[in-house]
Scaffold this active site. Structure first.
Site, short mmCIF file in Angstrom:
data_model
loop_
_atom_site.label_atom_id
_atom_site.label_comp_id
_atom_site.label_asym_id
_atom_site.label_seq_id
_atom_site.Cartn_x
_atom_site.Cartn_y
_atom_site.Cartn_z
N PRO A 2 0.83 -1.21 0.00
CA PRO A 2 0.00 0.00 0.00
C PRO A 2 0.87 1.26 0.00
O PRO A 2 1.81 1.38 0.78
CB PRO A 2 -0.81 -0.12 1.30
CG PRO A 2 -0.84 -1.59 1.58
CD PRO A 2 0.49 -2.11 1.11
N GLU A 3 0.56 2.19 -0.89
CA GLU A 3 1.28 3.45 -0.98
C GLU A 3 0.39 4.56 -0.43
O GLU A 3 -0.65 4.29 0.16
CB GLU A 3 1.74 3.69 -2.41
CG GLU A 3 2.68 2.59 -2.92
CD GLU A 3 3.19 2.81 -4.33
OE1 GLU A 3 3.15 3.96 -4.81
OE2 GLU A 3 3.63 1.83 -4.96
N LYS A 57 3.19 6.90 5.02
CA LYS A 57 2.37 5.69 4.92
C LYS A 57 1.93 5.18 6.30
O LYS A 57 1.49 4.03 6.42
CB LYS A 57 3.15 4.59 4.19
CG LYS A 57 3.52 4.96 2.76
CD LYS A 57 4.30 3.83 2.10
CE LYS A 57 4.82 4.24 0.74
NZ LYS A 57 5.61 3.17 0.10
N ARG A 259 13.16 -3.93 -7.78
CA ARG A 259 11.97 -3.12 -8.07
C ARG A 259 11.72 -3.09 -9.56
O ARG A 259 12.62 -2.79 -10.34
CB ARG A 259 12.17 -1.68 -7.57
CG ARG A 259 12.29 -1.56 -6.06
CD ARG A 259 10.93 -1.60 -5.41
NE ARG A 259 10.98 -1.20 -4.02
CZ ARG A 259 9.94 -0.79 -3.34
NH1 ARG A 259 8.76 -0.68 -3.93
NH2 ARG A 259 10.03 -0.47 -2.08
#
Length: 269
Positions: A2-3, A57, A259
């Site tokens: 989750p960003e 976050k 990534r």
């Protein structure tokens, strides 16, 4: 993971059910998360929720005696449920509320966090964060100043919380596409005009995702159990080999430091 839009979506979803209600007690079924659940959370009793805030976050629940700091980790989500609904396998923490609801934390990979602090200022997880991307402090002039001597690629620099918080892999990829900037460009090569455009685009992409309830790729759910719908609007992220929606060139995917990076060779320079 989750960003920022997903965390902000969670905040907006749970806030109306928590503020003004009282935490009767907490139920911790598995306290072995990324860091052990703080002992103070086990002992919560009759604590009214004064506010539900977000920094980067992290979700921040303000109580009279201190703050609960929640991080959703890689696969965490928060839902508001009826108190009588039985927990499932990966439901690790409940806050039982005075209004008959329960705030339930679900995390299959157990990489999130539930921490307690008396004072937010100076807490180690919050102490060295950059500005919020939706704030006035984050703008083209600030970004250009921070990029001027940075001899690294712009994409990983955007994802560094010391520069700006909450711009993770999805939104860095999407913002760079929208700004027409190649993710491998040296940060120091960006002009002031490019930084001004990029700062505006980052804000627009994040706001649009928040409007859509965030991005659900695998685990994330909103507080009402619904997915986030911004995934339907992704321009490059997760679209390897598919045609660019602007020029038709196949989207390229590369990997740096574990990534994935997605971009269009034609549209991004």
């Amino acid at each position: 993971m989750p960003e920022l839009p997903e965390v902000e979506t969670s905040r907006r979803g749970i806030e109306p059910h928590l503020v003004g209600a009282t935490i009767l007690h907490a139920v911790v079924r598995n306290g072995r998360l990324r860091w052990p659940v703080s002992e103070e959370i086990y002992r919560l009793s009759d604590q009214p929720v004064l506010s539900v805030q977000r920094r980067a976050k992290y979700l921040l629940l303000e109580l009279p005696e201190g703050w609960i700091i929640i991080h959703l980790g890689m696969s965490g989500s928060l839902r508001i449920l009826p108190e009588e609904l039985p927990p499932e396998k990966h439901d690790h923490v409940d806050l039982v509320m005075s209004n008959g609801k329960v705030l339930r934390y679900t995390d299959p990979r157990r990489f999130g966090a539930w921490l307690w602090t008396k004072e937010l200022e100076g807490h180690n997880v919050l102490a060295h964060l950059g500005p919020e991307p939706l704030s006035d402090d984050f703008n083209g002039e600030y970004l250009h100043q921070k990029c001027a001597k940075k001899k690294t690629a712009i994409k990983p620099w955007l994802m560094d919380n010391k520069l700006v918080v909450g711009v993770g892999n999805i939104y860095a990829s999407e913002s760079l596409f929208a700004a027409g900037i190649h993710p491998d460009r040296l940060a120091s090569s960006l002009s002031l005009a490019e930084c001004e455009l990029l700062a505006r685009v980052i804000k627009a992409v994040l706001l649009r995702s928040i409007e859509q309830g965030g991005t659900t790729l695998k685990d994330f759910l909103q507080s009402d159990g619904k997915p986030g719908y911004f995934a339907q609007e992704l321009q490059v992220y997760g679209r390897k080999g598919e045609p660019c929606r602007v020029c038709g060139t196949p989207i390229v995917a590369t990997k740096h430091a574990q990534r994935a990076t997605f971009y269009c060779r034609q549209c991004q320079k």
